[in-house]
Design an enzyme around this catalytic site. Structure first.
Site, mmCIF file in Angstrom:
data_model
loop_
_atom_site.group_PDB
_atom_site.id
_atom_site.type_symbol
_atom_site.label_atom_id
_atom_site.label_comp_id
_atom_site.label_asym_id
_atom_site.label_seq_id
_atom_site.Cartn_x
_atom_site.Cartn_y
_atom_site.Cartn_z
ATOM 1 C CE LYS A 17 40.941 49.227 37.864
ATOM 2 N NZ LYS A 17 40.217 49.794 36.706
ATOM 3 N NE ARG A 134 40.996 45.644 28.246
ATOM 4 C CZ ARG A 134 40.677 46.088 29.462
ATOM 5 N NH1 ARG A 134 41.529 46.807 30.152
ATOM 6 N NH2 ARG A 134 39.506 45.812 29.975
HETATM 7 P P1 AMP Z 1 38.016 44.371 35.769
HETATM 8 O O1 AMP Z 1 38.835 43.237 35.285
HETATM 9 O O2 AMP Z 1 38.620 45.050 36.983
HETATM 10 O O3 AMP Z 1 37.669 45.352 34.685
HETATM 11 O O4 AMP Z 1 36.611 43.767 36.285
HETATM 12 C C1 AMP Z 1 35.743 43.094 35.395
HETATM 13 C C2 AMP Z 1 34.365 42.914 36.014
HETATM 14 O O5 AMP Z 1 34.445 42.104 37.191
HETATM 15 C C3 AMP Z 1 33.665 44.182 36.451
HETATM 16 O O6 AMP Z 1 33.023 44.873 35.388
HETATM 17 C C4 AMP Z 1 32.669 43.618 37.475
HETATM 18 O O7 AMP Z 1 31.587 42.972 36.827
HETATM 19 C C5 AMP Z 1 33.498 42.548 38.164
HETATM 20 N N1 AMP Z 1 34.252 43.090 39.332
HETATM 21 C C6 AMP Z 1 35.602 43.304 39.400
HETATM 22 N N2 AMP Z 1 35.957 43.781 40.611
HETATM 23 C C7 AMP Z 1 34.809 43.870 41.336
HETATM 24 C C8 AMP Z 1 34.497 44.300 42.668
HETATM 25 N N3 AMP Z 1 35.437 44.750 43.507
HETATM 26 N N4 AMP Z 1 33.207 44.243 43.056
HETATM 27 C C9 AMP Z 1 32.237 43.805 42.240
HETATM 28 N N5 AMP Z 1 32.445 43.394 40.973
HETATM 29 C C10 AMP Z 1 33.722 43.421 40.515
#
Ligand code: AMP
Length: 222
Positions: A17, A134
């Protein structure tokens, strides 16, 4: 004018993503708004809230919805994003999607709604390999992968020349297992939710980065 310009990216951790969102945003001349990046920025602040956010992220749990909704709403309504945006990682649960839906009905959004939810499909056995390889430039934040997207010169960031690299604190095998479980429980129900609204399109997220970008280009028609 692209066919779609208010796009949500959906997919398991490690589906690409962030990588695809950044490419798409650059090519379309709009911004990628990453929920995870906004939260990591909050977690870096030396505050009670920052520490609380960091503890959720490091355990792979979702932060409480009101917190991320507030940050995303500000970003969606920012004047520089009035022509569109790519939302990476929000909404991440049906609860968040319903809050977003209510916001879109309100006067501030002026009738502008999410017009495409792109599901990046990858099989489970890809995920661990993708996440564990990564790394990120410690200076400018550009993401790399030991196998799939190495730096052109070993140990030097292609973008800023930085020589220090870091792994995300939550990119460990243990946390990935928990993030995947939470994806299945909390986020995957968004697939039928957006299918029912006629907004969901699936894209095959396997193969080289460029091949996936081309598939996305065919869908978004930018
Ligand atoms: P990502 O960078 O998208 O993998 O997100 C890393 C972490 O941020 C996730 O594992 C969650 O702990 C938190 N997080 C990201 N987006 C959300 C969301 N929409 N709602 C709640 N927690 C989020």
């Amino acid at each position: 004018m692209a066919l779609h310009n208010r796009i949500v990216l959906l997919g398991p951790p490690g589906s690409g993503k962030g990588t695809q969102g950044a490419i798409l945003a650059e090519r379309m001349g709009i911004q990628e708004i990453s929920a995870g990046e906004l939260l990591r920025a909050e977690a870096r602040t030396d505050s009670d809230l920052g520490r609380e956010v960091a503890s959720y992220i490091n355990e792979g749990r979702l932060v409480p919805s009101e917190l991320i909704v507030h940050l995303m709403k500000q970003a969606f309504l920012a004047p520089e994003n009035s022509n569109g945006f790519i939302s990476d990682g929000f909404p991440r649960s049906v609860e968040q999607a319903e809050i977003l839906h209510e916001m879109e009905e309100g006067p501030e959004f002026n009738g502008k709604k999410i017009d495409l939810v792109l599901l990046i499909d990858v099989p489970d056995d890809y995920i661990l390999q993708r996440i564990l390889g990564r790394t990120q430039c410690a200076t400018c934040g550009t993401f790399y992968h030991d196998t799939f997207k190495p730096t052109k010169v070993a140990g030097v960031c292609d973008v800023c020349g930085g020589k220090e690299f870091a792994k995300r604190a939550d990119d460990t095998e243990e946390t990935v297992v928990s993030r995947l479980r939470i994806y299945r429980e909390a986020t995957a129900p968004l697939i039928p939710y957006y299918e029912n609204k006629g907004l969901l399109v699936r894209v095959d997220g396997t193969g080289p980065i460029d091949a996936v970008s081309e598939r996305i280009k065919e869908i978004v028609k930018y």
